[in-house]
Design a protein around this motif. Sequence first.
Motif, PDB file in Angstrom:
ATOM      1  N   GLU A 136       2.646 -13.169   0.501  1.00  0.00           N
ATOM      2  CA  GLU A 136       4.077 -12.882   0.679  1.00  0.00           C
ATOM      3  C   GLU A 136       4.283 -11.822   1.752  1.00  0.00           C
ATOM      4  N   THR A 137       3.385 -10.828   1.734  1.00  0.00           N
ATOM      5  CA  THR A 137       3.484  -9.749   2.716  1.00  0.00           C
ATOM      6  C   THR A 137       3.348 -10.290   4.131  1.00  0.00           C
ATOM      7  N   TRP A 138       2.378 -11.183   4.329  1.00  0.00           N
ATOM      8  CA  TRP A 138       2.196 -11.745   5.671  1.00  0.00           C
ATOM      9  C   TRP A 138       3.432 -12.499   6.146  1.00  0.00           C
ATOM     10  N   MET A 139       4.058 -13.209   5.228  1.00  0.00           N
ATOM     11  CA  MET A 139       5.272 -13.930   5.603  1.00  0.00           C
ATOM     12  C   MET A 139       6.378 -12.951   5.987  1.00  0.00           C
ATOM     13  N   ALA A 140       6.478 -11.852   5.208  1.00  0.00           N
ATOM     14  CA  ALA A 140       7.498 -10.844   5.510  1.00  0.00           C
ATOM     15  C   ALA A 140       7.199 -10.153   6.839  1.00  0.00           C
ATOM     16  N   TRP A 166       3.025  -0.031   8.817  1.00  0.00           N
ATOM     17  CA  TRP A 166       4.214  -0.842   8.557  1.00  0.00           C
ATOM     18  C   TRP A 166       3.864  -2.012   7.632  1.00  0.00           C
ATOM     19  N   VAL A 167       2.748  -2.680   7.898  1.00  0.00           N
ATOM     20  CA  VAL A 167       2.324  -3.804   7.058  1.00  0.00           C
ATOM     21  C   VAL A 167       2.049  -3.321   5.630  1.00  0.00           C
ATOM     22  N   PHE A 168       1.353  -2.191   5.509  1.00  0.00           N
ATOM     23  CA  PHE A 168       1.089  -1.642   4.173  1.00  0.00           C
ATOM     24  C   PHE A 168       2.384  -1.296   3.457  1.00  0.00           C
ATOM     25  N   GLN A 169       3.355  -0.765   4.202  1.00  0.00           N
ATOM     26  CA  GLN A 169       4.624  -0.404   3.577  1.00  0.00           C
ATOM     27  C   GLN A 169       5.342  -1.633   3.033  1.00  0.00           C
ATOM     28  N   ILE A 170       5.275  -2.715   3.777  1.00  0.00           N
ATOM     29  CA  ILE A 170       5.897  -3.957   3.299  1.00  0.00           C
ATOM     30  C   ILE A 170       5.241  -4.376   1.987  1.00  0.00           C
ATOM     31  N   ILE A 184       3.641  -2.530  -0.168  1.00  0.00           N
ATOM     32  CA  ILE A 184       3.914  -1.596  -1.255  1.00  0.00           C
ATOM     33  C   ILE A 184       5.336  -1.761  -1.778  1.00  0.00           C
ATOM     34  N   ASN A 185       6.295  -1.988  -0.866  1.00  0.00           N
ATOM     35  CA  ASN A 185       7.668  -2.235  -1.326  1.00  0.00           C
ATOM     36  C   ASN A 185       7.749  -3.492  -2.172  1.00  0.00           C
ATOM     37  N   LYS A 186       7.057  -4.522  -1.737  1.00  0.00           N
ATOM     38  CA  LYS A 186       7.066  -5.769  -2.509  1.00  0.00           C
ATOM     39  C   LYS A 186       6.407  -5.546  -3.870  1.00  0.00           C
ATOM     40  N   ALA A 187       5.327  -4.782  -3.864  1.00  0.00           N
ATOM     41  CA  ALA A 187       4.604  -4.523  -5.110  1.00  0.00           C
ATOM     42  C   ALA A 187       5.477  -3.761  -6.095  1.00  0.00           C
ATOM     43  N   LYS A 188       6.233  -2.791  -5.574  1.00  0.00           N
ATOM     44  CA  LYS A 188       7.100  -1.996  -6.454  1.00  0.00           C
ATOM     45  C   LYS A 188       8.190  -2.861  -7.060  1.00  0.00           C
ATOM     46  N   THR A 245       2.929   6.016   4.598  1.00  0.00           N
ATOM     47  CA  THR A 245       2.725   4.695   4.014  1.00  0.00           C
ATOM     48  C   THR A 245       3.093   4.679   2.538  1.00  0.00           C
ATOM     49  N   LEU A 246       2.682   5.715   1.815  1.00  0.00           N
ATOM     50  CA  LEU A 246       2.913   5.727   0.374  1.00  0.00           C
ATOM     51  C   LEU A 246       4.215   6.420  -0.009  1.00  0.00           C
ATOM     52  N   GLY A 247       4.854   7.067   0.964  1.00  0.00           N
ATOM     53  CA  GLY A 247       6.086   7.789   0.663  1.00  0.00           C
ATOM     54  C   GLY A 247       5.852   8.983  -0.247  1.00  0.00           C
TER      55      GLY A 247
END
Lengths: 84, 221
Positions: free
Chosen positions: B66-70, B87-91, B93-97, B189-191
Amino acid sequence: MLSCKQVTEIVNDFVEGRMGWRQRLSFHLHIGMCRACRTYVRQVQRTRDLTGQVTDEPIPPAVEAELLKRFRGWRDKGGGGPGT
Amino acid sequence: MMLPGMDPSRGRTPQTDAEEHALVDALLAGNESAFIKVVRELHGPLQRMAQVWVPSAASAEELVQETWMAVLTGLASFERRARFRSWVFQILINKAKTRAVRDHRSVPFSALVGEDEDPDGPALDPSRFDASGHWTKPPVDWSGAEARLGDKQLVALVQKAIERLPDAQRAVVTLRDVEGMDADEVCRTLGITDTHQRVLLHRARTRLRAELEAHLEAKPC
């Protein structure tokens, strides 16, 4: 004078190179005299270096193929914007 | 006595801004080999990070896809101030949350910010010291035990030990020491705050050292 326990509590700031000169001085004074704490510091550094050698699983070929398929789909639908 | 190791700038794949821009441009232009290259490089790290937030390897896999698609969808609006990798990691992590909230699971770095710091007590066993803070059980030099085991086995031990860390520590030590990000990049990345990053990294490295010690001392010569 730092105690051994205190050395283990701030060791990571030393390893990270983020100590002020005063703290770094007392840290050096302590480990200069204390073999056990020198060993400890070296072990923390060694642990970090071993952690850096942890490698990830390579991407499974089927997953890569699937992602590539979707990449092509994305590109063929206009991808990154006009002009593609 | 020389103590090496004041090199905060370790990085597995140091990329210059120019290289990053070229990569993003190539992806935007639909260049397949650029995509494959970046997928091969980041898929494993993303999978590893995903597992901090989701319960199974399969759902981690799904999350990464899903992350790759985003990433593709958002690429055109990627502001190149941040590192592409962050940026990729942030996407991810947001999806994971979002997913964790949807599934009513606790989210690392929301609850864990306070939670991770105390419940397990001090990172190093306090019985190692006497009342004045001197070692009662000093660390023993590893060189003998290490010579028997070899790096490969030690790395495998560390890898298992990382998986047993509390989530927030695991996330930080993975990004810092496995992926080679610097402290700032990890915070972004982790905020999390710099102080928090520092505490979590300290605890993680302390525990990993203790786990190695337990293994190395369990097999005396």
